[in-house]
Design a protein around this motif. Structure first.
Motif, PDB file in Angstrom:
ATOM      1  N   ARG A 163     -33.399  60.148  81.940  1.00  0.00           N
ATOM      2  CA  ARG A 163     -31.915  60.158  81.851  1.00  0.00           C
ATOM      3  C   ARG A 163     -31.142  61.443  81.999  1.00  0.00           C
ATOM      4  O   ARG A 163     -31.777  62.434  81.633  1.00  0.00           O
ATOM      5  CB  ARG A 163     -31.187  59.323  80.488  1.00  0.00           C
ATOM      6  CG  ARG A 163     -31.516  60.318  79.268  1.00  0.00           C
ATOM      7  CD  ARG A 163     -31.200  59.578  78.278  1.00  0.00           C
ATOM      8  NE  ARG A 163     -31.265  60.398  77.036  1.00  0.00           N
ATOM      9  CZ  ARG A 163     -31.132  60.086  75.717  1.00  0.00           C
ATOM     10  NH1 ARG A 163     -30.032  59.445  75.518  1.00  0.00           N
ATOM     11  NH2 ARG A 163     -31.256  61.068  74.831  1.00  0.00           N
ATOM     12  N   TRP A 187     -11.826  54.314  72.811  1.00  0.00           N
ATOM     13  CA  TRP A 187     -12.906  53.936  73.362  1.00  0.00           C
ATOM     14  C   TRP A 187     -13.133  52.370  73.484  1.00  0.00           C
ATOM     15  O   TRP A 187     -13.279  51.682  74.271  1.00  0.00           O
ATOM     16  CB  TRP A 187     -14.236  54.591  72.762  1.00  0.00           C
ATOM     17  CG  TRP A 187     -14.541  56.085  73.368  1.00  0.00           C
ATOM     18  CD1 TRP A 187     -14.151  56.327  74.333  1.00  0.00           C
ATOM     19  CD2 TRP A 187     -15.519  56.523  72.691  1.00  0.00           C
ATOM     20  NE1 TRP A 187     -14.727  57.670  74.278  1.00  0.00           N
ATOM     21  CE2 TRP A 187     -15.496  57.775  73.351  1.00  0.00           C
ATOM     22  CE3 TRP A 187     -16.307  56.575  71.361  1.00  0.00           C
ATOM     23  CZ2 TRP A 187     -16.375  59.044  73.017  1.00  0.00           C
ATOM     24  CZ3 TRP A 187     -17.172  57.732  71.084  1.00  0.00           C
ATOM     25  CH2 TRP A 187     -17.225  58.735  71.900  1.00  0.00           C
ATOM     26  N   TYR A 230     -15.170  49.739  75.576  1.00  0.00           N
ATOM     27  CA  TYR A 230     -16.705  50.031  75.020  1.00  0.00           C
ATOM     28  C   TYR A 230     -17.007  49.563  73.726  1.00  0.00           C
ATOM     29  O   TYR A 230     -16.198  49.254  73.081  1.00  0.00           O
ATOM     30  CB  TYR A 230     -16.630  51.857  74.815  1.00  0.00           C
ATOM     31  CG  TYR A 230     -16.121  52.424  75.930  1.00  0.00           C
ATOM     32  CD1 TYR A 230     -16.218  52.019  77.211  1.00  0.00           C
ATOM     33  CD2 TYR A 230     -16.046  54.004  75.962  1.00  0.00           C
ATOM     34  CE1 TYR A 230     -15.855  52.756  78.514  1.00  0.00           C
ATOM     35  CE2 TYR A 230     -15.950  54.954  76.949  1.00  0.00           C
ATOM     36  CZ  TYR A 230     -15.671  54.336  78.232  1.00  0.00           C
ATOM     37  OH  TYR A 230     -15.254  54.888  79.368  1.00  0.00           O
ATOM     38  N   THR A 231     -18.352  49.290  73.412  1.00  0.00           N
ATOM     39  CA  THR A 231     -18.729  49.005  72.227  1.00  0.00           C
ATOM     40  C   THR A 231     -19.089  50.222  71.237  1.00  0.00           C
ATOM     41  O   THR A 231     -19.796  51.087  71.815  1.00  0.00           O
ATOM     42  CB  THR A 231     -19.943  48.281  72.505  1.00  0.00           C
ATOM     43  OG1 THR A 231     -19.947  47.158  73.429  1.00  0.00           O
ATOM     44  CG2 THR A 231     -20.702  47.510  71.334  1.00  0.00           C
ATOM     45  N   THR A 285     -20.971  51.668  68.764  1.00  0.00           N
ATOM     46  CA  THR A 285     -22.289  51.512  68.164  1.00  0.00           C
ATOM     47  C   THR A 285     -22.724  52.252  66.879  1.00  0.00           C
ATOM     48  O   THR A 285     -23.824  52.060  66.168  1.00  0.00           O
ATOM     49  CB  THR A 285     -23.410  52.067  69.238  1.00  0.00           C
ATOM     50  OG1 THR A 285     -23.412  53.211  69.881  1.00  0.00           O
ATOM     51  CG2 THR A 285     -23.249  51.033  70.419  1.00  0.00           C
ATOM     52  N   THR A 317     -20.252  56.893  67.932  1.00  0.00           N
ATOM     53  CA  THR A 317     -21.024  56.671  69.098  1.00  0.00           C
ATOM     54  C   THR A 317     -20.837  55.251  69.806  1.00  0.00           C
ATOM     55  O   THR A 317     -20.428  54.613  68.904  1.00  0.00           O
ATOM     56  CB  THR A 317     -22.388  56.515  69.018  1.00  0.00           C
ATOM     57  OG1 THR A 317     -23.058  57.668  68.241  1.00  0.00           O
ATOM     58  CG2 THR A 317     -23.552  56.405  69.867  1.00  0.00           C
ATOM     59  N   ARG A 356     -20.931  52.850  73.844  1.00  0.00           N
ATOM     60  CA  ARG A 356     -21.557  52.453  75.002  1.00  0.00           C
ATOM     61  C   ARG A 356     -20.721  51.754  75.878  1.00  0.00           C
ATOM     62  O   ARG A 356     -19.843  50.759  75.441  1.00  0.00           O
ATOM     63  CB  ARG A 356     -22.662  51.560  74.637  1.00  0.00           C
ATOM     64  CG  ARG A 356     -23.734  51.264  75.723  1.00  0.00           C
ATOM     65  CD  ARG A 356     -24.845  50.374  75.449  1.00  0.00           C
ATOM     66  NE  ARG A 356     -25.560  49.953  76.833  1.00  0.00           N
ATOM     67  CZ  ARG A 356     -25.256  48.890  77.286  1.00  0.00           C
ATOM     68  NH1 ARG A 356     -24.054  48.078  76.790  1.00  0.00           N
ATOM     69  NH2 ARG A 356     -25.984  48.307  78.177  1.00  0.00           N
ATOM     70  N   ASN A 357     -20.593  52.197  77.207  1.00  0.00           N
ATOM     71  CA  ASN A 357     -19.800  51.432  78.103  1.00  0.00           C
ATOM     72  C   ASN A 357     -20.559  50.447  78.601  1.00  0.00           C
ATOM     73  O   ASN A 357     -21.605  50.650  79.464  1.00  0.00           O
ATOM     74  CB  ASN A 357     -19.356  52.410  79.128  1.00  0.00           C
ATOM     75  CG  ASN A 357     -18.598  51.811  80.153  1.00  0.00           C
ATOM     76  OD1 ASN A 357     -18.343  50.283  80.163  1.00  0.00           O
ATOM     77  ND2 ASN A 357     -17.834  52.443  81.041  1.00  0.00           N
ATOM     78  N   SER A 417     -23.593  51.283  80.954  1.00  0.00           N
ATOM     79  CA  SER A 417     -24.571  51.518  80.027  1.00  0.00           C
ATOM     80  C   SER A 417     -24.817  53.154  79.620  1.00  0.00           C
ATOM     81  O   SER A 417     -25.544  53.640  79.205  1.00  0.00           O
ATOM     82  CB  SER A 417     -26.031  51.113  80.662  1.00  0.00           C
ATOM     83  OG  SER A 417     -25.974  49.711  80.547  1.00  0.00           O
ATOM     84  N   GLU A 434     -23.687  56.241  77.405  1.00  0.00           N
ATOM     85  CA  GLU A 434     -23.397  56.322  75.947  1.00  0.00           C
ATOM     86  C   GLU A 434     -22.741  57.518  75.752  1.00  0.00           C
ATOM     87  O   GLU A 434     -23.092  58.618  76.314  1.00  0.00           O
ATOM     88  CB  GLU A 434     -24.895  56.288  75.185  1.00  0.00           C
ATOM     89  CG  GLU A 434     -25.566  54.843  75.208  1.00  0.00           C
ATOM     90  CD  GLU A 434     -26.570  54.549  74.403  1.00  0.00           C
ATOM     91  OE1 GLU A 434     -26.988  55.526  73.625  1.00  0.00           O
ATOM     92  OE2 GLU A 434     -26.936  53.613  74.257  1.00  0.00           O
ATOM     93  N   PRO A 447     -27.842  55.888  81.586  1.00  0.00           N
ATOM     94  CA  PRO A 447     -28.985  54.848  81.388  1.00  0.00           C
ATOM     95  C   PRO A 447     -30.326  55.573  81.776  1.00  0.00           C
ATOM     96  O   PRO A 447     -30.236  56.417  82.578  1.00  0.00           O
ATOM     97  CB  PRO A 447     -28.538  53.579  81.849  1.00  0.00           C
ATOM     98  CG  PRO A 447     -27.555  54.005  82.925  1.00  0.00           C
ATOM     99  CD  PRO A 447     -27.030  55.300  82.476  1.00  0.00           C
TER     100      PRO A 447
END
Length: 131
Positions: free
Chosen positions: A47, A72, A77-78, A80, A94, A96-97, A101, A103, A122
């Motif tokens: 990555r 975000w 975005y999630t 995390t 933190t 994640r989109n 994917s 981060e 990713p």
């Protein structure tokens, strides 16, 4: 965009979202964007990881984290990880989109007025192993 360009774009967008008083900090070869092996997935899977030092005004760590979290979330975005520390007041965030994917993470640094920003792609398979 290549993965490296996307990492840089996310970093620039994150700095802009933090606010006009924030800026890139110097130190230990930062910022940099380099390939990194993906754990347990073979030498040809990697990555792109960008590591940046972010300097903010003293006393603004929690406001910075809350502003970035809200930004975000607004982008879909999630979140995390979200942790806060009392002394000095700071934390780690933190996200994640889900669309690509990537981060993003903003982590407390050794001093109250700084963070370390990590942006990672990713995992990808390469025709040429990194080793």
């Amino acid at each position: 965009d290549t993965a490296q360009q996307t990492v840089r774009r996310y970093a620039d967008e994150t700095l802009a979202a933090i606010g006009t008083a924030a800026h890139w900090g110097p130190g230990n070869g930062l910022p940099n964007v380099n390939p990194e092996p993906c754990d347990g997935q073979g030498a040809d899977v990697y990555r792109m990881l960008g590591v940046y030092s972010v300097i903010i005004p003293a006393g603004q760590a929690l406001d910075t984290l809350h502003r970035l979290r809200d930004h975000w979330k607004q982008l879909g975005y999630t979140i995390t990880e979200e942790r806060y520390f009392a002394s000095p007041p700071s934390g780690d965030l933190t996200a994640r989109n889900p669309a690509d994917s990537f981060e993003l993470g903003l982590a407390a640094a050794a001093v109250e007025h700084a963070f370390v920003l990590n942006v990672s792609s990713p995992c990808y398979r390469s025709a040429t192993p990194l080793n």
